[in-house]
Design an enzyme around this catalytic site. Structure first.
Site, PDB file in Angstrom:
ATOM      1  N   HIS A 288     -17.266  58.522 -10.064  1.00 50.24           N
ATOM      2  CA  HIS A 288     -17.916  59.822 -10.175  1.00 50.24           C
ATOM      3  C   HIS A 288     -17.522  60.750  -9.025  1.00 50.24           C
ATOM      4  O   HIS A 288     -18.210  61.723  -8.746  1.00 50.24           O
ATOM      5  CB  HIS A 288     -19.436  59.648 -10.247  1.00 50.24           C
ATOM      6  CG  HIS A 288     -19.860  58.809 -11.409  1.00 50.24           C
ATOM      7  ND1 HIS A 288     -19.836  59.276 -12.701  1.00 50.24           N
ATOM      8  CD2 HIS A 288     -20.246  57.510 -11.480  1.00 50.24           C
ATOM      9  CE1 HIS A 288     -20.225  58.312 -13.520  1.00 50.24           C
ATOM     10  NE2 HIS A 288     -20.471  57.223 -12.798  1.00 50.24           N
TER      11      HIS A 288
ATOM     12  N   CYS B 217     -33.468  59.520  26.741  1.00 43.40           N
ATOM     13  CA  CYS B 217     -33.655  59.631  28.194  1.00 43.40           C
ATOM     14  C   CYS B 217     -34.372  58.400  28.761  1.00 43.40           C
ATOM     15  O   CYS B 217     -35.141  57.751  28.057  1.00 43.40           O
ATOM     16  CB  CYS B 217     -34.491  60.849  28.518  1.00 43.40           C
ATOM     17  SG  CYS B 217     -33.823  62.364  27.841  1.00 43.40           S
TER      18      CYS B 217
ATOM     19  N   GLU C  32     -24.609  49.956   5.479  1.00 45.51           N
ATOM     20  CA  GLU C  32     -24.772  49.482   6.850  1.00 45.51           C
ATOM     21  C   GLU C  32     -23.405  49.185   7.491  1.00 45.51           C
ATOM     22  O   GLU C  32     -23.180  49.503   8.653  1.00 45.51           O
ATOM     23  CB  GLU C  32     -25.680  48.235   6.843  1.00 45.51           C
ATOM     24  CG  GLU C  32     -25.909  47.546   8.161  1.00 45.51           C
ATOM     25  CD  GLU C  32     -26.517  48.422   9.253  1.00 45.51           C
ATOM     26  OE1 GLU C  32     -26.909  49.560   8.985  1.00 45.51           O
ATOM     27  OE2 GLU C  32     -26.530  47.963  10.393  1.00 45.51           O
TER      28      GLU C  32
END
Ligand code: F6R
Length: 613
Positions: free
Chosen positions: A509, A2, A486
């Site tokens: 995996h 906000c 990232e």
């Protein structure tokens, strides 16, 4: 999240308010509103959607007033709609309130007010606050400032707020706890902002409110500040460290692109004055007093969120490799709630671009309570995190407006590297030749990023391949695994393509099950210790017909020949490679998002400064 703007003075309030809301758009929001006070009457306009929608909605109204408050709301309590948008009015319409933060005990307060006959028009916690103020004023027969102080004394949670009253012409009451608020001082006028962006055009003289302070602003009077216990406080006037051009696009189509291109400068600025001319001393002024604590630390804990957490993961590699002290990297949001073991000889490093992230702030408070030393790495000067840590180093990347963090990441990694080099040198855990190699390597990074930025058009072409994709996997190893995380975060947050970052060896995996001819795999395959292993990982993807988009060191023909698309980047020391390898991934995400028609600077549902839990 906000945003707050407010004005009282001799000029028209609305142009400042609407311009201010536009300057705050970058924080992320889903509705906007404005309340104007003139001739002892409050006029209220609010709208779901963008500030431009609010502007259209108001276009035919009489907007003349010298006092007003305005808000952009990022929904927490209650969905984004016109009713839940701020400002909220008291029942008799005499008070209007805008509020950032969360009233955590709003339900018990609301139940009490419902019993007393108050009717609620919205689902927000903010409306509870305005009815509470009105109720206290009536029942306790106190003036408005006292009613605000008393109401804020029973509030559990955080707030930055501004209030208008039809009884007090030209007056604004502002208060803050845990959510930033600053007051700009003009000649017979006051400006209020949840950050400096709406204010900088008008004045550089500001007062940052402290927690639990209540300010009364009236253009014909001195600024008055008390705390919620009604004790007078002395305002400390400071210079706003912000320039208008820093918060404008400067010819770029988007802030994100501008900020990606600003990285060479951001890194130079983050290094400035911290490496002496002989290059034999790296020193960060902000942490000197706590340097011994850092040198004697038994363990470093890095606490952060999102991109800053990824920078922390890179920092873990750099610290452990150069200082040989264990490092744990924690999501601040998890750390704060799991009763972690913290000792007095631990050093917690809190990383945050905005310096306002609620979870990171809570992690800091926890570590301080348990006696640890807390060091901050922040971008926003004077932010809550910068002020709550024992010491710290700013990143000096300049304001970051695009919601997706870019230059803050590379600046954070730069500062972490400088910290590690300075400590390693003093501890004697780094050889002189490696120290010089890294210092010189760091100095060469801005130029290397410039070279990558020249490949913008090439990367734009590669981005076309991603436009219709549903999923992307990012793989990296070692210090480049956080870069894969990232890269995936950048893509998902601005293009809305599902993307996951994995350590390349983890693929077998589980995630390898996802690989088929429709799955793009972005792989960081620059020169590093595990290069041969990465080549094997690429073979595994290729054997399953996955598409390879590789980031390689200049001149690498092996991986290039195995790739569907390849971006060559300048060679650098392995520990420094995240500083260059992250840049093409930022550009890739930017162009994919643009080609998909996404709002790059203001992606849906996201906020720039996550100041609530
Ligand atoms: C991602 C992004 C977020 C922030 C995270 C932490 O592009 O911007 O993930 O990194 O909200 O914010 P700060 O660094 O302000 O604490």
């Amino acid at each position: 999240m906000c945003g707050i703007v407010a004005y009282t003075g001799n000029k028209q309030a609305y142009p400042f308010l609407i311009n201010g809301l536009k300057r705050l758009e970058y924080r992320g929001y889903d509705s906007a509103g404005v309340a104007l006070l003139s001739e002892n009457q409050i006029r209220l306009y609010k709208k779901q959607g963008k500030v431009a929608d609010l502007e259209r909605f108001c276009a035919t109204e009489d907007l003349s007033a010298h006092t007003g408050i305005a808000h952009t709301r990022w929904a927490t309590h209650g969905e984004p709609n016109d009713e839940n948008a701020h400002p909220h009015l008291s029942e008799d319409g005499s008070l209007a309130l805008i509020h950032n933060g969360i009233v955590e005990n709003y339900l018990s307060l609301k139940n009490e007010l419902l019993k007393r006959g108050y009717v609620f028009k919205s689902h927000t916690d903010t409306e509870v606050l305005i009815h509470l103020i009105q109720d206290i004023r009536k029942t306790e027969q106190v003036d408005l400032v006292e009613a605000v102080q008393m109401a804020l004394s029973v509030v559990v949670g955080t707030y930055a707020l501004a209030i208008l009253s039809s009884e007090y012409s030209k007056q604004i009451i502002a208060a803050k706890k845990g959510s930033p608020l600053l007051i700009g001082l003009g000649k017979n006028e006051f400006f209020v902002g949840s950050d400096g962006a709406p204010i900088v055009e008008y004045t550089q003289k500001v007062v940052y409110l402290n927690d639990e302070e209540v300010a009364v602003l009236h253009p014909d009077k001195e600024l008055q500040i008390t705390n919620i216990r009604n004790e007078k406080q002395r305002p400390s006037i400071q210079k706003l460290e912000l320039k208008l051009e820093q918060i404008e696009k400067g010819g770029f189509e988007h802030f994100m692109l501008k900020e990606i291109f600003e990285q060479p400068k951001a890194i130079v600025d983050s290094m400035r004055g911290r490496i002496n001319t002989q290059k034999d001393v790296v020193s960060l002024g902000g942490i000197i007093e706590y340097e011994n604590k850092m040198l004697n630390a038994k363990r470093f804990i890095i606490a952060a969120c999102g991109t800053s957490w990824h920078a922390g993961l890179v920092g873990e590699h750099i610290f452990e490799s150069l200082i040989r002290v264990p490092v744990e990297v924690e999501y601040a949001s998890e750390f704060r709630y799991r009763n972690p073991i913290i000792n007095e000889d631990d050093v917690l490093i809190a990383i945050s671009q905005s310096g306002e992230t609620a979870d990171t702030l809570a992690a800091i408070e926890l570590a301080k309570r348990k006696g640890a030393t807390v060091i901050g790495i922040c971008n926003v000067v004077g932010s809550s995190i910068a002020r709550s840590t024992h010491a710290g180093s700013y990143t000096h990347a300049g304001p970051e407006i695009g919601v997706a963090s870019t230059k803050a990441f590379t600046a954070q990694v730069t500062v972490l590297t400088l910290m590690a080099l300075s400590l390693a040198r003093k501890k004697g855990t780094i050889s002189l030749s490696y120290y010089y190699q890294l210092v010189n390597g760091l100095g060469a990074i801005p130029e290397k990023i410039e070279a990558i930025l020249k490949k913008n058009d090439e990367i734009k072409e590669i981005a076309r391949y991603f436009v219709d994709k549903q999923n992307v996997i990012y793989l990296g190893r070692g210090v480049n695994f956080p870069v894969a995380l990232e890269g995936a975060l950048k893509l998902k947050e601005i293009s809305y393509i599902h993307a996951e970052g994995y350590p390349a060896a983890e693929m077998k995996h589980g995630p390898i099950a996802l690989i088929d001819e429709a799955m793009p795999v972005v792989i960081l395959a620059t020169e590093q210790e595990t290069y041969e292993k990465i080549v094997s990982n690429i073979q595994e993807v290729k054997s399953r017909r996955g598409k390879i988009i590789s980031i390689v060191s200049e001149g690498d023909e092996t991986v290039k020949n195995m790739s569907d698309f390849c971006i060559e980047i300048p060679k650098t020391e392995e520990l420094l490679s995240p500083l260059v390898a992250s840049v093409p991934l930022q550009l890739l995400a930017y162009h994919v998002a643009l080609l998909r028609g996404c709002d790059v600077d203001k992606p849906r549902n996201l906020a720039k400064s996550v100041s609530v839990e």
